[in-house]
Write a protein that holds these residues in place. Structure first.
Motif, PDB file in Angstrom:
ATOM      1  N   ASP A  88       0.806  -1.214   0.000  1.00 50.85           N
ATOM      2  CA  ASP A  88       0.000   0.000   0.000  1.00 50.85           C
ATOM      3  C   ASP A  88       0.839   1.264   0.000  1.00 50.85           C
ATOM      4  O   ASP A  88       0.331   2.334  -0.234  1.00 50.85           O
ATOM      5  CB  ASP A  88      -0.935  -0.002   1.219  1.00 50.85           C
ATOM      6  CG  ASP A  88      -0.169  -0.135   2.530  1.00 50.85           C
ATOM      7  OD1 ASP A  88      -0.754   0.183   3.560  1.00 50.85           O
ATOM      8  OD2 ASP A  88       0.994  -0.555   2.506  1.00 50.85           O
TER       9      ASP A  88
ATOM     10  N   SER B   7      -2.269   0.092  -5.831  1.00 47.51           N
ATOM     11  CA  SER B   7      -2.891   1.174  -5.068  1.00 47.51           C
ATOM     12  C   SER B   7      -3.195   2.379  -5.955  1.00 47.51           C
ATOM     13  O   SER B   7      -4.218   3.050  -5.775  1.00 47.51           O
ATOM     14  CB  SER B   7      -1.988   1.607  -3.898  1.00 47.51           C
ATOM     15  OG  SER B   7      -0.738   2.050  -4.369  1.00 47.51           O
TER      16      SER B   7
ATOM     17  N   ASP C 178      -6.659   4.339  -6.681  1.00 51.55           N
ATOM     18  CA  ASP C 178      -6.843   5.793  -6.525  1.00 51.55           C
ATOM     19  C   ASP C 178      -7.549   6.396  -7.736  1.00 51.55           C
ATOM     20  O   ASP C 178      -8.493   7.183  -7.601  1.00 51.55           O
ATOM     21  CB  ASP C 178      -5.484   6.479  -6.329  1.00 51.55           C
ATOM     22  CG  ASP C 178      -4.854   6.133  -4.992  1.00 51.55           C
ATOM     23  OD1 ASP C 178      -5.589   5.685  -4.091  1.00 51.55           O
ATOM     24  OD2 ASP C 178      -3.625   6.289  -4.850  1.00 51.55           O
TER      25      ASP C 178
ATOM     26  N   ALA D  34      -7.701  -3.153  -5.093  1.00 51.01           N
ATOM     27  CA  ALA D  34      -6.788  -2.240  -4.409  1.00 51.01           C
ATOM     28  C   ALA D  34      -7.097  -2.163  -2.920  1.00 51.01           C
ATOM     29  O   ALA D  34      -6.187  -2.136  -2.083  1.00 51.01           O
ATOM     30  CB  ALA D  34      -6.878  -0.852  -5.041  1.00 51.01           C
TER      31      ALA D  34
ATOM     32  N   THR E  74      -4.547  -2.807   0.131  1.00 46.42           N
ATOM     33  CA  THR E  74      -4.108  -1.636   0.904  1.00 46.42           C
ATOM     34  C   THR E  74      -4.805  -1.502   2.246  1.00 46.42           C
ATOM     35  O   THR E  74      -4.243  -0.916   3.163  1.00 46.42           O
ATOM     36  CB  THR E  74      -4.340  -0.342   0.096  1.00 46.42           C
ATOM     37  OG1 THR E  74      -5.743  -0.214  -0.188  1.00 46.42           O
ATOM     38  CG2 THR E  74      -3.556  -0.360  -1.197  1.00 46.42           C
TER      39      THR E  74
END
Length: 942
Positions: free
Chosen positions: A215, A542, A546, A574, A578
């Motif tokens: 992460d 990650s 986002d 993700a 994370t």
């Protein structure tokens, strides 16, 4: 000179570690260059005797003639490193140097006349990613010589100066000159396109192909991953992310003893061990000089560039005087001079000289000399821009939207013209030094110098024209990355991943614009969806999440479409990596699966079913995992061997931990045998796992339960070897964790457990894989208590179990609760041990995690036996219950294990209970538990 035994020298808080080639102050490494360290090494082993300058130069630079001032630079570097103790290095007038103090050494000795020189192996092969020289470097001979010396005296050399002064070109030349002596890899790291300082470590990791996962990619994680590798790094354009760049480079110098850094920046980094070298302007003649003009480097550069564009360019005295005036007005800045020369070849020297004069008056308020660097560069750029044809201006501004450089295909997409017209315009801009050729790969590539790019972006504007251009750019990348969004073309995209890596910064820029206030959110959502597998392929899961999250906030009319489904899938994966197995991740993935069903998207139904299976399996929700596995299996065509193997893997794993060992073992063995390896790369991306190695690793649990102990060990070894071949850290960690935990510790093979456990910890730490780091800590704790260190074992197990809970990675959890209980038991903390065994049993009953139940019952009885407070019948009953549960599962090994404990507790049970079990084993007879059983049997018949 003979050999120096590589030892440790100490004096007043200073340490000279010859083996690690480190100078340390109070235990902390002090940055120092390789040659400077060689000098210190010679002086410290001389044991206080003076060493002459000639002798030093002969030992440190064997076979090379060096100037005395080169030695002086290195002596200064050593004194700088010694700081307040700089007087320890004493100059002996007329004799040389000596190192003061009583430097004690346990093993080091000096028995020759020459310094030890590290010789690289004859077959050494190193990676070099330093850009090739596009043209001759003119007027920098003294700078090159000085910087080559500095680079061997200091670990970090920062080239500073105004924009356009030639920092990047000079740093690249130094790097190319150093390559033969680096004895390691060399990389060029561009920070020029970064707007987010937090991406500095990520950019470094990508350029070095470190394949980090997890992460967070921090400076410390990158530095730990590099470790002891020998590298030369050119870190270019640090000024706009100066703090992050300084942190990154400082971490490298602190953690990586064999890394040397050349940095370029408009301001110094201000970190320990740095030497700041201010790049001077090229030499320009004074106004009164009328002769010898060509001896000045600025004039030489101008003439060389003009002749490159006009072969018959003649530098007569009159022209040289005009050129001298131009170079003075441009402050000797190479970039500005190249701009001028490019136009002088076609417009004439006198006309350029006159227009330059007017331009500077306009932009600097009448100041003609000592111009501030930004105004000087802006004046040069402004002047050069207005000399372009209209079509060239438009193309230059459009190309400024590519912070990561561009191909001809990309330039055509932005310009809207034909390929031939665009190629000609690029050629013209290259000849005018506004565009730099970036080398060949699959296709030629160019880039704008950052100062030119920023200037051109300003000319493009922030309103309609900028928006229209960015729409074209985003649509271009949407088309370019489309192969990542379709299963049939995914393998081809992966085969060409290096091409797509070059576009990383460009895609970021397009997405950043799309999700800005003036952007196009729907277009950005489509691009985020198309590129989601790309981010995962380059180990930036990650970042995929986002962009997916931002896209979902701007999805607009794409709600309910395939775009939303893909984005939810990317975000869900993700979140698993994370944030662990939390409810938000499950909600996102469940919504995505519903869309896949509605859209009848077979590929994403498989992906999302696997994602929810992964979520459930990791959190030990075995019934849910089996439900998703059956759904996947039900959708697979009978002729689809790949799908059937994947389904067998998905079903077999939860069945393993539900103690359905016979069926689970058959499924996992079939999956490992029949899975088509040609699909491995795409499935690593689609499923976030490797079907074959995962099947092998998990099947060791079934093999051990069935008493096939030798097969379990061999399977673990094969799983690890094949996992290494995938070069995927996550895949290797799966193989190591299962092999070290459920094979080596179960069979009490402590040597293998230590070897594999240490590799697991190192791999997990290097790539930020927290769940496997937790498993590695638990292995370390188990080994500690089994080897007579229960206190350390308890601490490591407690920490590892807490990390497993926090990440909701629970497949190892009951196993290590039992290990924790055994460690507590070994210290006489029986009530705490019973509590942990109770927690393991409760967990197993609630989750249907049945395979551990026989061992948990046996461990509970063992704790009660050691405590000595319980009725004999209770303890014996628990051993018998463990055997009965193991028998029901078909778990011969666990039945025998409980039988051994029962036989040790009640000898009368050995011939009737233990002996029949022992006779059923056909392999693994030398394992500790079976040897224990054999000893009990022999003792009972003696």
């Amino acid at each position: 000179m003979g050999q120096i035994e590589r030892g440790l020298f100490e004096f007043c808080g200073w340490e000279m570690d010859l083996a690690k080639r480190e100078l340390r102050a109070l235990g902390a490494p002090v940055p120092i260059g390789s040659r400077a360290f060689d000098i210190l090494e010679v002086l410290v082993v001389a044991d206080g005797d003076a060493v002459s300058k000639d002798d030093l130069m002969r030992r440190v630079w064997p076979g090379i003639v060096v100037e005395e001032n080169t030695l002086q630079v290195h002596i200064s570097a050593i004194r700088k490193a010694l700081g307040k103790d700089r007087n320890l290095l004493k100059t002996i007038s007329g004799r040389g140097y000596r190192l003061l103090g009583n430097w004690k050494s346990g093993a080091a000795s000096f028995n020759g006349t020459e310094s030890s020189v590290r010789t690289p192996p004859a077959d050494a092969r190193y990676v070099s990613k330093i850009p090739a020289s596009i043209s001759d470097l003119i007027g920098r001979e003294s700078a090159v010589a000085e910087l080559l010396t500095l680079a061997s005296a200091y670990r970090v050399v920062t080239l500073t100066g105004p924009g356009g002064i030639g920092k990047t070109v000079l740093a690249s030349e130094i790097a190319r000159s150093l390559l033969p002596s680096v004895e390691g890899d060399a990389f060029f790291i561009e920070l020029v396109s970064l707007q987010d300082p937090n991406l500095v470590p990520t950019t470094l990791a990508q350029t070095l192909d470190l394949q980090l996962q997890g992460d967070e990619i921090s400076a410390e994680v990158v530095a730990r991953c590099i470790g002891g590798r020998t590298m030369l790094l050119v870190v270019d354009n640090c000024e706009h992310v100066i703090d992050a760049a300084a942190t990154m480079i400082e971490a490298l110098v602190r953690t990586c003893p064999n890394v040397t850094v050349l940095a370029t920046s408009r301001e110094v980094l201000r970190i320990e061990g740095e030497f700041a070298y201010r790049v001077p302007p090229l030499e320009v003649p004074a106004r009164e000089e009328a002769t010898g003009t060509l001896e000045h480097s600025a004039i030489q550069l101008f003439v060389a560039r003009a002749r490159a564009l006009q072969w018959d360019f003649a530098a007569d005295p009159e022209k040289l005087l005009a050129i001298a005036g131009i170079c003075r007005h441009l402050d000797g800045i190479p970039l500005a001079i190249e701009f001028a020369a490019a136009r002088a070849a076609t417009l004439g020297i006198q006309q350029i000289a006159g227009r330059l004069d007017d331009r500077f008056v306009l932009l600097t308020g009448g100041r003609r000399t000592a111009l501030p660097r930004h105004q000087t560069l802006r004046a040069t750029l402004d002047w050069s821009y207005h000399l372009l044809l209209d079509a060239e201006r438009e193309l230059l501004c459009g190309l400024a939207t590519f912070p990561g450089g561009f191909t001809l295909e990309a330039a055509v997409a932005v310009s809207g013209d034909g390929e031939a017209e665009t190629a000609l315009a690029i050629s013209n801009l290259v000849s005018k030094s506004l565009i730099a050729f970036d080398g060949f790969d699959a296709a030629p590539r160019w880039r704008l110098l950052e100062t030119v790019r920023v200037y051109s972006l300003e000319k493009l504007g922030v309103r309609d024209e900028f928006r229209r251009t960015m729409c074209r750019v985003t649509k271009y990348f949407l088309k370019l990355f489309k192969p990542f969004s379709e299963e049939r073309s995914l393998q081809t995209a992966l085969d060409n991943i290096s091409r797509y890596r070059k576009e990383t910064d460009n895609v970021r820029a397009a997405l950043r614009w799309a999700f800005s206030e003036s952007g196009n959110g729907v277009l950005g959502a489509k691009l985020a969806a198309a590129s989601s597998d790309f981010w995962t392929a380059i180990s930036l899961v990650s970042e995929a999440g986002d962009w997916a999250e931002r896209a979902l906030e701007n999805i607009g009319e794409e709600t309910g479409s395939r775009t939303e489904m893909v984005l939810r899938c990317a975000l869900g994966y993700a979140l698993i990596y994370t944030q662990g197995m939390n409810e938000r991740g499950k909600e996102v993935l469940t919504g995505a699966l519903a869309l896949a069903r509605d859209l009848n998207d077979y590929d994403y139904r498989q992906r999302l079913t696997c994602a929810l299976w992964l979520f459930s399996a990791r959190s030990a929700e075995l019934s849910d995992a089996l439900t998703y596995a059956r759904e996947y299996e039900g959708a697979v065509d009978e002729q689809d061997v790949r799908g059937r193997a994947t389904a067998a893997w998905l079903v077999g794993i939860p069945q393993t931990y539900q103690a359905l060992h016979q069926e689970a073992g058959e499924r996992l063995e079939w999956a490992a045998t029949h899975y088509p390896l040609e699909n491995r790369r795409t499935d690593l991306l689609r499923l976030e796992a490797d079907v074959r190695t995962s099947s092998l690793a998990h099947n060791t649990v079934n093999l051990i339960a069935g008493g096939r102990l030798d097969a379990a060990i061999l399977t673990a070894e094969v799983a690890i070897q094949e996992a290494r071949e995938t070069r995927q850290p996550f895949v290797l960690c799966v193989a190591l964790a299962w092999s070290a935990s459920f094979v080596s510790l179960t069979l009490n093979d402590l040597d293998r457990a230590q070897e594999w456990g240490e590799e697991l910890l190192a791999e997990a730490s290097r790539h930020g894989l927290q769940p496997f780091h937790a498993a590695g800590l638990c292995i370390k704790g188990s080994l500690a208590y089994r080897s007579g260190g229960p206190a350390a074992g308890i601490e490591a197990l407690r920490t590892g179990l807490a990390e497993l809970r926090n990440g909701a990675y629970l497949l190892f959890y009951p196993f290590y609760l039992c290990e924790f209980a055994a460690a507590l038991q070994s210290m006489g903390r029986f009530n705490e041990a019973l509590n942990e065994v109770g927690n393991a049993l409760l967990f197993s009953e609630e989750k249907g995690y049945r395979w551990m139940v026989p061992e948990i019952l046996r461990r509970k009885a063992d704790v009660l036996r050691a405590q000595g407070l319980s009725e004999t019948s209770l303890i014996e009953g628990l051993f018998q219950q463990a055997m009965a549960e193991a028998s029901k599962q078909g778990a011969l090994y666990w039945e025998l294990s409980a039988g051994v404990s029962l036989g040790a507790f009640r000898e009368a049970s050995v011939p009737t209970v233990l002996l029949p079990l022992y006779r059923r084993f056909t392999e693994g007879l030398s394992s500790p538990r079976l040897l224990e059983a054999k000893a009990l049997i022999e003792a009972s018949t003696a």
